[in-house]
Design a protein around this motif. Structure first.
Motif, PDB file in Angstrom:
ATOM      1  N   SER A  95       0.829  -1.202   0.000  1.00  0.00           N
ATOM      2  CA  SER A  95       0.000   0.000   0.000  1.00  0.00           C
ATOM      3  C   SER A  95       0.866   1.256   0.000  1.00  0.00           C
ATOM      4  O   SER A  95       0.575   2.234  -0.698  1.00  0.00           O
ATOM      5  CB  SER A  95      -0.922  -0.010   1.226  1.00  0.00           C
ATOM      6  OG  SER A  95      -1.656   1.184   1.318  1.00  0.00           O
ATOM      7  N   THR A  96       1.958   1.224   0.786  1.00  0.00           N
ATOM      8  CA  THR A  96       2.869   2.375   0.809  1.00  0.00           C
ATOM      9  C   THR A  96       3.528   2.583  -0.549  1.00  0.00           C
ATOM     10  O   THR A  96       3.667   3.719  -1.027  1.00  0.00           O
ATOM     11  CB  THR A  96       3.935   2.167   1.893  1.00  0.00           C
ATOM     12  OG1 THR A  96       3.300   1.946   3.155  1.00  0.00           O
ATOM     13  CG2 THR A  96       4.837   3.379   1.996  1.00  0.00           C
ATOM     14  N   CYS A  97       3.941   1.497  -1.206  1.00  0.00           N
ATOM     15  CA  CYS A  97       4.554   1.609  -2.536  1.00  0.00           C
ATOM     16  C   CYS A  97       3.574   2.203  -3.548  1.00  0.00           C
ATOM     17  O   CYS A  97       3.950   3.048  -4.375  1.00  0.00           O
ATOM     18  CB  CYS A  97       5.027   0.237  -3.010  1.00  0.00           C
ATOM     19  SG  CYS A  97       6.459  -0.410  -2.126  1.00  0.00           S
ATOM     20  N   ILE A  98       2.316   1.778  -3.476  1.00  0.00           N
ATOM     21  CA  ILE A  98       1.308   2.313  -4.391  1.00  0.00           C
ATOM     22  C   ILE A  98       1.116   3.808  -4.159  1.00  0.00           C
ATOM     23  O   ILE A  98       1.017   4.599  -5.104  1.00  0.00           O
ATOM     24  CB  ILE A  98      -0.018   1.551  -4.221  1.00  0.00           C
ATOM     25  CG1 ILE A  98       0.143   0.101  -4.692  1.00  0.00           C
ATOM     26  CG2 ILE A  98      -1.140   2.237  -4.987  1.00  0.00           C
ATOM     27  CD1 ILE A  98      -1.056  -0.768  -4.409  1.00  0.00           C
ATOM     28  N   MET A  99       1.089   4.212  -2.891  1.00  0.00           N
ATOM     29  CA  MET A  99       0.898   5.627  -2.583  1.00  0.00           C
ATOM     30  C   MET A  99       2.082   6.455  -3.070  1.00  0.00           C
ATOM     31  O   MET A  99       1.916   7.570  -3.587  1.00  0.00           O
ATOM     32  CB  MET A  99       0.713   5.810  -1.071  1.00  0.00           C
ATOM     33  CG  MET A  99      -0.002   7.083  -0.705  1.00  0.00           C
ATOM     34  SD  MET A  99      -1.681   7.073  -1.377  1.00  0.00           S
ATOM     35  CE  MET A  99      -2.130   8.787  -1.152  1.00  0.00           C
ATOM     36  N   ILE A 100       3.300   5.932  -2.916  1.00  0.00           N
ATOM     37  CA  ILE A 100       4.476   6.637  -3.407  1.00  0.00           C
ATOM     38  C   ILE A 100       4.404   6.803  -4.923  1.00  0.00           C
ATOM     39  O   ILE A 100       4.723   7.864  -5.482  1.00  0.00           O
ATOM     40  CB  ILE A 100       5.760   5.889  -2.994  1.00  0.00           C
ATOM     41  CG1 ILE A 100       5.968   6.012  -1.481  1.00  0.00           C
ATOM     42  CG2 ILE A 100       6.973   6.437  -3.727  1.00  0.00           C
ATOM     43  CD1 ILE A 100       7.136   5.203  -0.961  1.00  0.00           C
ATOM     44  N   ALA A 101       3.970   5.738  -5.610  1.00  0.00           N
ATOM     45  CA  ALA A 101       3.847   5.816  -7.064  1.00  0.00           C
ATOM     46  C   ALA A 101       2.786   6.830  -7.479  1.00  0.00           C
ATOM     47  O   ALA A 101       2.968   7.578  -8.448  1.00  0.00           O
ATOM     48  CB  ALA A 101       3.512   4.428  -7.628  1.00  0.00           C
ATOM     49  N   VAL A 102       1.685   6.882  -6.743  1.00  0.00           N
ATOM     50  CA  VAL A 102       0.607   7.815  -7.090  1.00  0.00           C
ATOM     51  C   VAL A 102       1.032   9.256  -6.848  1.00  0.00           C
ATOM     52  O   VAL A 102       0.801  10.152  -7.668  1.00  0.00           O
ATOM     53  CB  VAL A 102      -0.663   7.480  -6.275  1.00  0.00           C
ATOM     54  CG1 VAL A 102      -1.713   8.564  -6.451  1.00  0.00           C
ATOM     55  CG2 VAL A 102      -1.225   6.138  -6.707  1.00  0.00           C
ATOM     56  N   VAL A 103       1.692   9.508  -5.719  1.00  0.00           N
ATOM     57  CA  VAL A 103       2.028  10.875  -5.336  1.00  0.00           C
ATOM     58  C   VAL A 103       3.228  11.407  -6.118  1.00  0.00           C
ATOM     59  O   VAL A 103       3.300  12.598  -6.419  1.00  0.00           O
ATOM     60  CB  VAL A 103       2.288  10.940  -3.811  1.00  0.00           C
ATOM     61  CG1 VAL A 103       2.760  12.323  -3.397  1.00  0.00           C
ATOM     62  CG2 VAL A 103       1.026  10.577  -3.054  1.00  0.00           C
ATOM     63  N   ASN A 104       4.182  10.551  -6.463  1.00  0.00           N
ATOM     64  CA  ASN A 104       5.437  11.021  -7.048  1.00  0.00           C
ATOM     65  C   ASN A 104       5.630  10.615  -8.509  1.00  0.00           C
ATOM     66  O   ASN A 104       6.000  11.454  -9.342  1.00  0.00           O
ATOM     67  CB  ASN A 104       6.620  10.503  -6.223  1.00  0.00           C
ATOM     68  CG  ASN A 104       6.602  11.022  -4.797  1.00  0.00           C
ATOM     69  OD1 ASN A 104       6.984  12.142  -4.532  1.00  0.00           O
ATOM     70  ND2 ASN A 104       6.145  10.188  -3.863  1.00  0.00           N
ATOM     71  N   ILE A 105       5.420   9.346  -8.837  1.00  0.00           N
ATOM     72  CA  ILE A 105       5.743   8.876 -10.180  1.00  0.00           C
ATOM     73  C   ILE A 105       4.662   9.248 -11.182  1.00  0.00           C
ATOM     74  O   ILE A 105       4.959   9.744 -12.280  1.00  0.00           O
ATOM     75  CB  ILE A 105       5.981   7.353 -10.165  1.00  0.00           C
ATOM     76  CG1 ILE A 105       7.145   7.011  -9.222  1.00  0.00           C
ATOM     77  CG2 ILE A 105       6.277   6.838 -11.560  1.00  0.00           C
ATOM     78  CD1 ILE A 105       7.430   5.526  -9.115  1.00  0.00           C
ATOM     79  N   THR A 106       3.404   9.028 -10.832  1.00  0.00           N
ATOM     80  CA  THR A 106       2.311   9.308 -11.768  1.00  0.00           C
ATOM     81  C   THR A 106       2.231  10.774 -12.176  1.00  0.00           C
ATOM     82  O   THR A 106       2.100  11.072 -13.377  1.00  0.00           O
ATOM     83  CB  THR A 106       0.972   8.840 -11.168  1.00  0.00           C
ATOM     84  OG1 THR A 106       1.067   7.454 -10.813  1.00  0.00           O
ATOM     85  CG2 THR A 106      -0.151   9.022 -12.172  1.00  0.00           C
ATOM     86  N   PRO A 107       2.329  11.751 -11.243  1.00  0.00           N
ATOM     87  CA  PRO A 107       2.330  13.151 -11.694  1.00  0.00           C
ATOM     88  C   PRO A 107       3.502  13.483 -12.608  1.00  0.00           C
ATOM     89  O   PRO A 107       3.368  14.329 -13.513  1.00  0.00           O
ATOM     90  CB  PRO A 107       2.408  13.945 -10.381  1.00  0.00           C
ATOM     91  CG  PRO A 107       1.875  13.035  -9.347  1.00  0.00           C
ATOM     92  CD  PRO A 107       2.290  11.664  -9.781  1.00  0.00           C
ATOM     93  N   ASN A 108       4.647  12.847 -12.389  1.00  0.00           N
ATOM     94  CA  ASN A 108       5.788  13.097 -13.266  1.00  0.00           C
ATOM     95  C   ASN A 108       5.511  12.603 -14.688  1.00  0.00           C
ATOM     96  O   ASN A 108       5.859  13.260 -15.674  1.00  0.00           O
ATOM     97  CB  ASN A 108       7.023  12.409 -12.691  1.00  0.00           C
ATOM     98  CG  ASN A 108       8.303  12.939 -13.279  1.00  0.00           C
ATOM     99  OD1 ASN A 108       8.467  14.139 -13.445  1.00  0.00           O
ATOM    100  ND2 ASN A 108       9.210  12.054 -13.611  1.00  0.00           N
ATOM    101  N   ILE A 109       4.869  11.435 -14.789  1.00  0.00           N
ATOM    102  CA  ILE A 109       4.509  10.914 -16.113  1.00  0.00           C
ATOM    103  C   ILE A 109       3.516  11.848 -16.802  1.00  0.00           C
ATOM    104  O   ILE A 109       3.682  12.213 -17.979  1.00  0.00           O
ATOM    105  CB  ILE A 109       3.920   9.500 -15.980  1.00  0.00           C
ATOM    106  CG1 ILE A 109       4.975   8.518 -15.448  1.00  0.00           C
ATOM    107  CG2 ILE A 109       3.383   9.002 -17.312  1.00  0.00           C
ATOM    108  CD1 ILE A 109       4.440   7.137 -15.162  1.00  0.00           C
TER     109      ILE A 109
END
Length: 438
Positions: A95-109
């Motif tokens: 769950s923490t990994c998913i949240m990190i991806a949503v908050v940081n990686i997805t906006p960058n994409i």
């Protein structure tokens, strides 16, 4: 430490000193857990700070009263810590990994995709500008060509008007307005999709995190319930109490003969079932790692595409265009004269109307410094480092899950020592019956 644990695991404190010691222990635990709970809600789940503070204080006070007054609750809470090393803890880390991806990686994409759209919008606007300007060049060419025809042709053959009628798009502001409205519409739709995706993933992650926390407590409670109600549950360890009981009854050979089926809780040996379970869990973690690597690869791909689009747009910003017009024409005296010259075998006389040979230059502009293009954002290496560390912890918990369960058993045995004695007697009788049958 042994005395502190003895006071903590006792059902009822013996005197006031033990009561104060237990109160201080529970207070220190609740302060630490309350701080971690606040950080988890505020930083990971992105709740507001005042809601996170209120929830953390309420949770800490409730936890303090529960630990101080309810002996089985202290046992369940103590087993939650090693249970974090099992599959339930891995779900929280996922769950923490998913949240990190949503908050940081997805906006960058999405930001890099916006950059690509801005480049396309800039190219469309500047190329349309350039094309409209090219119509003015064609108008100039047509008038010069018409003037040349008027000047070179004799008056008897001079056309009524040597100029071309060239229709030009004069209302360019209307085109720009339509292009601007189309770009704004695409931006709004793109932003709404981005907000919808991020909000949906945030809500789903919050619900999943809350469910996993509740299930983590349920997992510890379920283990304690089976420990207290089922003598056979998780009872295949050679403990010190079992060794002393076998030595007292002069039956040490029972433990030697059953060494393949029994394991020591403090040893590193794993049973075949435990090895298979570790391999299955490692495969599941690997699948999750592959999915996360796909997201990371998309981040790098989007950055590469955006960077390439910006650099290439700057390279072909101006394209030179050369327009060469070469025109030569001649005409007979009349339509009957060529026939008469042919009948009388005379050479045909032709009148040269003249030559027109000119070169015009124009530049097609596809990009401009006035375009508002946000620079592409490279992937954040710190985010990749955090995700990598989390997956290292996940792989570690796969192989430490067995030892975490053994620690849960030791915690339950220290809280309920009389019941642990009953379990040891049950296992000893079971070994004795098996030995007699053999």
């Amino acid at each position: 430490m042994a005395d502190l644990w003895w006071i903590y695991s006792k059902p009822v404190p013996a005197d006031g000193r033990e009561l104060w010691t237990l109160f201080l222990q529970c207070s220190c635990i609740t302060v630490v857990i309350g701080g971690l709970f606040y950080n988890w809600m505020f930083a990971s789940l992105e709740y507001s700070w005042h809601l996170s503070v209120a929830m953390a204080i309420s949770f800490s006070l409730l936890l303090l009263l529960t630990l101080l007054l309810v002996h089985p609750a202290r046992c369940v809470f103590s087993m939650i810590m090693p249970t974090l090393g099992t599959k339930q803890g891995r779900k929280l880390l996922f769950s923490t990994c998913i949240m990190i991806a949503v908050v940081n990686i997805t906006p960058n994409i999405l930001g890099n995709i916006k950059t690509i759209l801005q480049v396309i919008k800039c190219i469309c606007k500047n190329s349309s500008d350039s094309l409209l300007n090219s119509t003015a060049l064609l108008e100039k060419v047509s008038w010069e060509f018409g003037d040349a025809i008027q000047e070179t042709v004799r008056s008897i053959y001079k056309p009524m008007n040597g100029h071309f009628r060239f229709s030009l798009l004069q209302n360019s502001s209307l085109i720009y307005q339509k292009m601007h409205l189309a770009g704004e519409k695409i931006s709004r739709e793109f932003l709404s999709v981005e907000v919808l995706v991020k909000d949906s993933i945030r809500v789903a992650n919050k619900l999943a995190a809350g469910f996993f926390m509740l299930y983590l407590c349920f997992e510890s409670t379920w283990y304690l319930k089976n420990y207290l109600t089922n003598l056979h549950f998780d009872n295949f360890y050679i403990t010190k109490k079992l060794e002393r009981l076998a030595m007292d009854r002069k039956a040490a050979h029972l433990l030697v003969g059953s060494s393949k089926k029994l394991i020591r809780p403090t040893g590193l040996k794993l049973s075949w079932e435990e090895v298979v379970l570790c391999l299955v869990q490692a495969m599941l973690v690997t699948v999750a790692l592959m999915l996360m690597l796909v997201v990371v690869a998309l981040d790098h791909f989007a950055f590469s595409m955006a960077d390439t689009a910006v650099r290439r747009a700057a390279q072909f910003s101006v394209v030179p265009v050369t327009l060469d017009i070469k025109y030569k024409v001649s005409a007979g005296v009349s339509w009957i004269m060529p026939f008469l010259f042919k009948v009388f075998k005379r050479p045909s006389a032709e009148l040269l109307l003249g030559d027109f040979n000119r070169t015009y230059y124009h530049h097609l502009i596809f990009s401009s410094a006035h375009c508002k293009i946000s620079p592409p954002t490279p992937p954040n290496p710190s985010v990749l480092l955090v995700v990598g560390l989390l997956f290292c912890i996940l792989y570690a918990t796969v192989f430490l899950e067995t030892y975490a369960r053994r620690l849960c058993r030791r915690i339950a045995a220290s809280f309920f020592q009389s019941w642990e004695q009953e379990r040891v007697l049950y296992l000893y009788r079971k070994l004795s019956r098996r030995h007699r049958k053999e």
